[in-house]
Design an enzyme around this catalytic site. Sequence first.
Site, short mmCIF file in Angstrom:
data_model
loop_
_atom_site.label_atom_id
_atom_site.label_comp_id
_atom_site.label_asym_id
_atom_site.label_seq_id
_atom_site.Cartn_x
_atom_site.Cartn_y
_atom_site.Cartn_z
CG MET A 35 -1.60 -1.22 1.55
SD MET A 35 -2.56 -1.21 2.93
CE MET A 35 -3.11 -2.98 3.34
CG HIS A 64 -3.19 -7.24 -3.27
ND1 HIS A 64 -4.38 -7.44 -2.22
CD2 HIS A 64 -3.94 -6.22 -4.13
CE1 HIS A 64 -5.39 -6.47 -2.76
NE2 HIS A 64 -5.14 -6.00 -3.75
CG MET A 66 -4.28 -2.60 -2.52
SD MET A 66 -4.45 -3.12 -0.40
CE MET A 66 -3.48 -4.36 -0.60
ZN ZN Z 1 -4.24 -8.68 -0.65
#
Ligand code: ZN
Length: 182
Positions: A35, A64, A66
């Site tokens: 993130m 992942h 973000m």
């Molecule tokens: Zn995730």
Amino acid sequence: MIQIAPSMLAADFLNLQKDVDIVNSHADLFHLDIMDGVFVPNISYGFPVVEAIAGAAHKPLDVHLMIVNPEKYIDRFARIGVSMLSFHLNATDKPAQALLHIRETGMKAGLVINPDMPVETLFPYLQLCDHIILMSVFAGFGGQRFIEETYDRIRTLKAEIDRQGLTVEIEVDGGVSPANVE
Ligand code: ZN
């Protein structure tokens, strides 16, 4: 086949080795939530932590993103040895190009959508994806409750993947627990 990909956001960062060992012995993938404080309000961790986990992981790394402009970092994650790289569909103007770029590096390419984005927005890109992450909470914070409508979204997505004759894995991210995993 069902695989379990624990988020390392839940790890003890003062004792990372212990939690890496748990995933190595008891799970299938390392799920790493990156993130940037821009695409989502929160900031998680960056390359030094991903590299440390990569150095001790015996299971594939599933990253992942973000973050905005995910395409800027594709090659760097590939060099670290990441196996699966995904980004949010609305994080870039050129999702198709980014997916192709990820595949060119040898990583598996994935798209992610939040619970308020229609599953149908993914359909034009499915043939470029190895996996899809359906958020079952809103991306950006750990520890949220699983959103029940996700079950219907999984069904809709699976039906379209089958209709297009593709092999795309579906990953469900957020609020997954022993109570609902089955
Ligand atoms: Zn995730």
